[in-house]
Motif scaffolding. Structure first.
Motif, PDB file in Angstrom:
ATOM      1  N   UNK A 233       0.838  -1.186   0.000  1.00 15.68           N
ATOM      2  CA  UNK A 233       0.000   0.000   0.000  1.00 15.68           C
ATOM      3  C   UNK A 233       0.879   1.244   0.000  1.00 15.68           C
ATOM      4  N   UNK A 234       0.305   2.366  -0.460  1.00 15.43           N
ATOM      5  CA  UNK A 234       1.104   3.590  -0.515  1.00 15.43           C
ATOM      6  C   UNK A 234       0.232   4.820  -0.324  1.00 15.43           C
ATOM      7  N   UNK A 235       0.900   5.900   0.029  1.00 13.53           N
ATOM      8  CA  UNK A 235       0.257   7.203   0.210  1.00 13.53           C
ATOM      9  C   UNK A 235       1.206   8.275  -0.285  1.00 13.53           C
ATOM     10  N   UNK A 236       0.654   9.434  -0.642  1.00 13.48           N
ATOM     11  CA  UNK A 236       1.450  10.582  -1.071  1.00 13.48           C
ATOM     12  C   UNK A 236       1.028  11.790  -0.253  1.00 13.48           C
ATOM     13  N   UNK A 237       2.000  12.435   0.370  1.00 14.14           N
ATOM     14  CA  UNK A 237       1.790  13.710   1.059  1.00 14.14           C
ATOM     15  C   UNK A 237       2.156  14.814   0.081  1.00 14.14           C
ATOM     16  N   UNK A 238       1.205  15.705  -0.183  1.00 21.02           N
ATOM     17  CA  UNK A 238       1.327  16.612  -1.326  1.00 21.02           C
ATOM     18  C   UNK A 238       2.240  17.800  -1.111  1.00 21.02           C
ATOM     19  N   UNK A 239       2.506  18.187   0.161  1.00 17.88           N
ATOM     20  CA  UNK A 239       3.114  19.496   0.343  1.00 17.88           C
ATOM     21  C   UNK A 239       2.207  20.539  -0.282  1.00 17.88           C
ATOM     22  N   UNK A 240       2.798  21.563  -0.902  1.00 18.56           N
ATOM     23  CA  UNK A 240       1.990  22.623  -1.514  1.00 18.56           C
ATOM     24  C   UNK A 240       1.837  22.455  -3.020  1.00 18.56           C
ATOM     25  N   UNK A 241       2.109  21.252  -3.525  1.00 18.59           N
ATOM     26  CA  UNK A 241       1.765  20.989  -4.924  1.00 18.59           C
ATOM     27  C   UNK A 241       0.255  21.130  -5.121  1.00 18.59           C
ATOM     28  N   UNK A 242      -0.504  20.664  -4.138  1.00 18.24           N
ATOM     29  CA  UNK A 242      -1.959  20.845  -4.139  1.00 18.24           C
ATOM     30  C   UNK A 242      -2.317  21.505  -2.813  1.00 18.24           C
ATOM     31  N   UNK A 243      -2.662  22.773  -2.864  1.00 11.08           N
ATOM     32  CA  UNK A 243      -3.028  23.473  -1.632  1.00 11.08           C
ATOM     33  C   UNK A 243      -4.416  23.070  -1.146  1.00 11.08           C
ATOM     34  N   UNK A 244      -5.315  22.845  -2.098  1.00  6.61           N
ATOM     35  CA  UNK A 244      -6.725  22.657  -1.749  1.00  6.61           C
ATOM     36  C   UNK A 244      -7.372  21.736  -2.778  1.00  6.61           C
ATOM     37  N   UNK A 245      -8.356  20.934  -2.380  1.00  3.67           N
ATOM     38  CA  UNK A 245      -9.009  20.016  -3.332  1.00  3.67           C
ATOM     39  C   UNK A 245      -9.674  20.699  -4.524  1.00  3.67           C
ATOM     40  N   UNK A 246      -9.952  22.007  -4.456  1.00  3.43           N
ATOM     41  CA  UNK A 246     -10.508  22.686  -5.628  1.00  3.43           C
ATOM     42  C   UNK A 246      -9.549  22.616  -6.801  1.00  3.43           C
ATOM     43  N   UNK A 247      -8.266  22.373  -6.544  1.00 11.01           N
ATOM     44  CA  UNK A 247      -7.289  22.282  -7.628  1.00 11.01           C
ATOM     45  C   UNK A 247      -7.316  20.929  -8.335  1.00 11.01           C
ATOM     46  N   UNK A 248      -8.092  19.980  -7.848  1.00 16.15           N
ATOM     47  CA  UNK A 248      -8.238  18.719  -8.582  1.00 16.15           C
ATOM     48  C   UNK A 248      -9.108  18.908  -9.817  1.00 16.15           C
ATOM     49  N   UNK A 249     -10.349  19.408  -9.707  1.00 14.37           N
ATOM     50  CA  UNK A 249     -11.110  19.661 -10.937  1.00 14.37           C
ATOM     51  C   UNK A 249     -10.573  20.852 -11.720  1.00 14.37           C
ATOM     52  N   UNK A 250      -9.805  21.717 -11.049  1.00 15.24           N
ATOM     53  CA  UNK A 250      -9.261  22.915 -11.704  1.00 15.24           C
ATOM     54  C   UNK A 250      -7.752  22.995 -11.474  1.00 15.24           C
ATOM     55  N   UNK A 251      -6.976  22.103 -12.088  1.00 18.84           N
ATOM     56  CA  UNK A 251      -5.525  22.100 -11.838  1.00 18.84           C
ATOM     57  C   UNK A 251      -4.828  23.368 -12.316  1.00 18.84           C
ATOM     58  N   UNK A 252      -5.516  24.152 -13.160  1.00 18.17           N
ATOM     59  CA  UNK A 252      -4.930  25.409 -13.634  1.00 18.17           C
ATOM     60  C   UNK A 252      -4.962  26.485 -12.565  1.00 18.17           C
ATOM     61  N   UNK A 253      -5.741  26.294 -11.495  1.00 16.72           N
ATOM     62  CA  UNK A 253      -5.783  27.283 -10.418  1.00 16.72           C
ATOM     63  C   UNK A 253      -4.463  27.221  -9.662  1.00 16.72           C
ATOM     64  N   UNK A 254      -3.736  28.292  -9.701  1.00 18.58           N
ATOM     65  CA  UNK A 254      -2.402  28.311  -9.096  1.00 18.58           C
ATOM     66  C   UNK A 254      -2.390  29.235  -7.884  1.00 18.58           C
ATOM     67  N   UNK A 255      -1.354  29.063  -7.100  1.00 21.53           N
ATOM     68  CA  UNK A 255      -1.196  29.827  -5.870  1.00 21.53           C
ATOM     69  C   UNK A 255      -0.523  31.168  -6.155  1.00 21.53           C
ATOM     70  N   UNK A 256      -0.918  32.162  -5.403  1.00 21.79           N
ATOM     71  CA  UNK A 256      -0.312  33.479  -5.508  1.00 21.79           C
ATOM     72  C   UNK A 256       1.198  33.431  -5.246  1.00 21.79           C
TER      73      UNK A 256
END
Length: 314
Positions: A233-256
């Motif tokens: 089994x495995x898991x991934x800790x995202x760090x700030x690659x994905x700040x919030x789940x809204x970036x899953x359907x909208x991966x183009x949403x980037x951080x300031x």
């Protein structure tokens, strides 16, 4: 932003998930103010959030305000105690009023989970931003000293070299003075070369049995995500690659604060493509509860299918 209010009281029950025989604990620091999401992810407007109904109520409210949190992840593997990122920290001078002179019970939560500071062997820093390095140190007799005195602190060579080569503004200089240089000067900081890879399961570097770092550049040049693996089994800790789940359907949403926003979006898409439909558990470094889940593709876009935590008592 207004000053965050610390959580009141500590508890011996810690939100946790299992990965094979590993138990991954979420060590809570603080909920971030409601204004954080709109500032950090300006393209995630209430209209955009409202078009993603599964975000409500856990990840956003009915008004389209995003929920975000600051926490670390801790685990034991082969007798080794590891901590991934160290939050904002207490009592530090910060330009962001939500982080300035914070006072939370984070350290007690860590102890309650069975990770007293002197027992931690490994601290992994996904990147060198203020809200991921703060508990590297604590104040003792007016000086900032390492919190985890017996630990090896790890970050990527690329990350270190980038910050060493740019002209830092004063708030970031302050962060390095109180949270990074003390661990370096104590001989506790290790830099590791992390090979470039397109997604989890590719190249990377194993820094402990079952703990692998892989490059996820964009938010910062040397940003890494952390893969945990045990018993198939495995898991991934995202760090700030994905700040919030809204970036899953909208991966183009980037951080300031993405240093290379187009690269961050491309890296995010690569990771989601690699993980979609798999059993890999995704643990968001700023995701509020339920914090973890699997990535699925439904109809037109990616989504997070939450995996509730168990409350584990040390």
């Amino acid at each position: 932003m207004p000053v965050s209010q610390p959580s009141t009281g500590s508890t011996a029950a810690t939100p946790s998930w299992t990965v094979g025989d590993l138990v991954v604990h979420r060590i809570d620091e603080v909920k971030l103010p409601p204004q954080t999401g709109a500032w950090l992810l300006p393209a995630a407007t209430p209209d955009v959030v409202g078009q993603v109904p599964w975000l409500t109520p856990s990840f956003a409210d009915d008004e389209g305000t995003l929920h975000l949190a600051s926490h670390s992840f801790a685990l034991k593997v082969n007798g080794l105690r590891a901590l991934i990122d160290t939050g904002i920290g207490n009592g530090k001078t910060r330009a962001n009023p939500a982080w300035h002179n914070l006072d939370t019970d984070y350290l007690q939560r860590l102890i309650d989970a069975g990770f007293a500071p002197e027992t931690v062997d490994l601290v992994i820093l996904t990147h060198l931003h203020t809200d991921h390095v703060g508990w590297n140190t604590r104040e003792v007799n007016g000086e900032w000293v390492p919190t985890f005195t017996n630990a090896r602190y790890i970050t990527s060579t690329t990350e270190w070299d980038y910050w060493a080569g740019v002209d830092l503004e004063e708030p970031r200089r302050q962060m390095f003075r109180d949270s990074i240089y003390p661990i370096r000067d104590a001989g506790l900081l290790s830099l590791v070369e992390v090979p470039r890879s397109t997604a989890a399961g590719g190249s990377g570097i194993e820094v402990a049995p079952g703990i692998r770092l892989f490059a996820t550049p964009g938010h910062t040049p040397g940003h890494v995500a952390v893969e945990l693996a045990d018993a198939g089994e495995s898991a991934v800790i995202t760090g700030d690659l994905i700040h919030h789940p809204v970036q899953l359907p909208h991966p183009h949403i980037t951080s300031r604060v993405d240093i290379d926003a187009p690269l961050a979006a491309a890296t995010r898409r690569d990771l989601m493509s690699a993980l979609v439909g798999s059993d890999v558990l995704v643990l968001g470094s700023h995701f509020p509860p339920p914090t973890a889940g699997r990535i699925a593709f439904t109809e037109h876009d990616y989504r997070l299918v939450p995996t509730p935590s168990s409350d584990v008592t040390a």
